[in-house]
Motif scaffolding. Structure first.
Motif, PDB file in Angstrom:
ATOM      1  N   PRO A 197      14.198  92.929  -7.096  1.00  0.00           N
ATOM      2  CA  PRO A 197      15.182  92.826  -6.008  1.00  0.00           C
ATOM      3  C   PRO A 197      15.616  94.212  -5.533  1.00  0.00           C
ATOM      4  CG  PRO A 197      15.739  91.362  -7.826  1.00  0.00           C
ATOM      5  CD  PRO A 197      14.629  92.237  -8.317  1.00  0.00           C
ATOM      6  N   ASP A 198      15.915  94.303  -4.255  1.00  0.00           N
ATOM      7  CA  ASP A 198      16.281  95.601  -3.678  1.00  0.00           C
ATOM      8  C   ASP A 198      17.491  96.225  -4.384  1.00  0.00           C
ATOM      9  OD1 ASP A 198      14.230  95.362  -1.883  1.00  0.00           O
ATOM     10  OD2 ASP A 198      15.476  94.601  -0.251  1.00  0.00           O
ATOM     11  N   THR A 199      18.476  95.400  -4.718  1.00  0.00           N
ATOM     12  CA  THR A 199      19.669  95.947  -5.370  1.00  0.00           C
ATOM     13  C   THR A 199      19.333  96.473  -6.760  1.00  0.00           C
ATOM     14  OG1 THR A 199      20.232  93.697  -6.105  1.00  0.00           O
ATOM     15  CG2 THR A 199      21.288  94.510  -4.101  1.00  0.00           C
ATOM     16  N   LEU A 200      18.396  95.811  -7.451  1.00  0.00           N
ATOM     17  CA  LEU A 200      17.994  96.286  -8.773  1.00  0.00           C
ATOM     18  C   LEU A 200      17.228  97.595  -8.653  1.00  0.00           C
ATOM     19  CD1 LEU A 200      17.896  95.814 -11.806  1.00  0.00           C
ATOM     20  CD2 LEU A 200      15.816  94.458 -11.479  1.00  0.00           C
ATOM     21  N   VAL A 201      16.431  97.730  -7.606  1.00  0.00           N
ATOM     22  CA  VAL A 201      15.709  98.984  -7.374  1.00  0.00           C
ATOM     23  C   VAL A 201      16.693 100.132  -7.191  1.00  0.00           C
ATOM     24  CG1 VAL A 201      14.244 100.226  -5.731  1.00  0.00           C
ATOM     25  CG2 VAL A 201      13.653  97.904  -6.420  1.00  0.00           C
ATOM     26  N   LYS A 218      21.365 117.671  -4.788  1.00  0.00           N
ATOM     27  CA  LYS A 218      21.523 116.319  -5.309  1.00  0.00           C
ATOM     28  C   LYS A 218      20.241 115.901  -6.017  1.00  0.00           C
ATOM     29  CE  LYS A 218      20.142 114.287  -0.868  1.00  0.00           C
ATOM     30  NZ  LYS A 218      20.522 113.370   0.234  1.00  0.00           N
ATOM     31  N   VAL A 219      20.377 114.939  -6.920  1.00  0.00           N
ATOM     32  CA  VAL A 219      19.220 114.401  -7.634  1.00  0.00           C
ATOM     33  C   VAL A 219      18.879 113.051  -7.023  1.00  0.00           C
ATOM     34  CG1 VAL A 219      18.282 113.691  -9.859  1.00  0.00           C
ATOM     35  CG2 VAL A 219      19.924 115.577  -9.745  1.00  0.00           C
ATOM     36  N   GLN A 220      17.671 112.929  -6.538  1.00  0.00           N
ATOM     37  CA  GLN A 220      17.259 111.703  -5.861  1.00  0.00           C
ATOM     38  C   GLN A 220      15.980 111.170  -6.492  1.00  0.00           C
ATOM     39  OE1 GLN A 220      16.667 112.114  -1.655  1.00  0.00           O
ATOM     40  NE2 GLN A 220      16.126 109.964  -1.349  1.00  0.00           N
ATOM     41  N   VAL A 221      16.020 109.890  -6.860  1.00  0.00           N
ATOM     42  CA  VAL A 221      14.860 109.200  -7.411  1.00  0.00           C
ATOM     43  C   VAL A 221      14.463 108.096  -6.439  1.00  0.00           C
ATOM     44  CG1 VAL A 221      13.957 107.800  -9.307  1.00  0.00           C
ATOM     45  CG2 VAL A 221      15.550 109.686  -9.784  1.00  0.00           C
ATOM     46  N   GLU A 222      13.181 108.024  -6.138  1.00  0.00           N
ATOM     47  CA  GLU A 222      12.674 106.939  -5.301  1.00  0.00           C
ATOM     48  C   GLU A 222      11.756 106.063  -6.139  1.00  0.00           C
ATOM     49  OE1 GLU A 222       9.847 106.190  -1.376  1.00  0.00           O
ATOM     50  OE2 GLU A 222      10.957 108.074  -1.580  1.00  0.00           O
ATOM     51  N   LEU A 223      12.098 104.790  -6.250  1.00  0.00           N
ATOM     52  CA  LEU A 223      11.284 103.832  -7.005  1.00  0.00           C
ATOM     53  C   LEU A 223      10.418 103.061  -6.007  1.00  0.00           C
ATOM     54  CD1 LEU A 223      10.533 102.460  -9.650  1.00  0.00           C
ATOM     55  CD2 LEU A 223      12.472 100.918  -9.339  1.00  0.00           C
TER      56      LEU A 223
END
Length: 248
Positions: free
Chosen positions: A76-80, A99-104
């Protein structure tokens, strides 16, 4: 005859004395000969500056980490978003944008089962597109960290994983070091305080336990078969070592 006639016409002409040009005249002559070169040089410098600025700006807007999720069921998008925020808590600012940004990125590979032929065809087409994107990710070493719904299936389908200590399987055939851990077995991940995620249903929204949903995912890293590392790859390896610290 023509040559004789020209010499006769010029018989009383005195050679012109060569005059030294003034600094102002020299500058004017130089500008007349080189003005278009200067204009082109300025335009090239402006274009080059724009390219460099865009490259630097784009690199700073890119995520610090691109983590790949591979499974037969889409998250689900919210879980991502929750997973991205959780992993970001353990990461570092690699591109220096503050900033620290993670893209799943999700790669959902359909197994072909299902009772509805129309839906099965649609899922198969999506799966083929997702598989191509995953192959591109693998070829470009875009992701070093993988979250896997079925780690064993992924291991046999895509033999790119190394052991959790970074050693290659073919180099350490007798090693007891695993190829992956589960999220719930990694103290750093299991200890994250994650909010509940929401899934839309007909009558509204249903909440779910984020740690329970993520806990069954395998956490693995891809191997490197050459020395072509860079700061991003090294940063991703450091994040993997951090999130799997103390895992059993």
């Amino acid at each position: 005859m023509a040559g004789e006639y020209v010499r006769w016409l010029a018989r009383n002409e005195k050679p012109r004395e060569k005059r030294e040009l003034t600094p102002e005249e020299k500058r004017r002559n130089w500008w007349d000969y080189h003005k278009w070169h200067v204009v082109l040089a300025i335009l090239c410098a402006v274009l080059l500056g724009d390219v460099i600025y865009d490259a630097v700006n784009n690199s700073r807007n890119m995520p610090d980490y691109v983590v790949a999720y591979v499974g037969q069921t889409a998250l689900p998008d919210t879980l991502v978003e929750i997973a991205e925020d959780g992993l970001a808590q353990l990461g570092e600012d690699l591109n220096g944008n503050g900033k620290v940004q993670v893209e799943l990125r999700q790669y959902v590979l359909y197994d072909g089962s299902g009772s509805n032929p129309a839906l099965a065809l649609e899922d198969t087409e999506r799966s083929q597109a997702s598989s191509l994107l995953l192959q591109g990710n693998i070829e470009t070493v875009e992701s070093m960290i993988f979250l896997l719904e079925d780690p064993e299936l992924f291991r046999t389908s895509f033999p790119i994983l190394c052991r959790t200590d970074g050693s290659l399987v073919e180099d350490t055939p007798d090693s007891d070091v695993p190829l992956y851990y589960y999220w719930e077995d990694c103290p750093q991940l299991a200890g994250l305080e994650l909010p509940s995620f929401e899934v839309p249903v007909i009558d509204g929204m249903v909440e779910g336990d984020s740690q329970a949903a993520l806990g069954k995912l395998g956490v693995a890293r891809r191997g490197l078969w050459d020395d072509g590392t860079n700061d991003t790859i090294r940063g991703n390896i450091a994040l993997f070592e951090r999130i799997t610290e103390g895992a059993k």
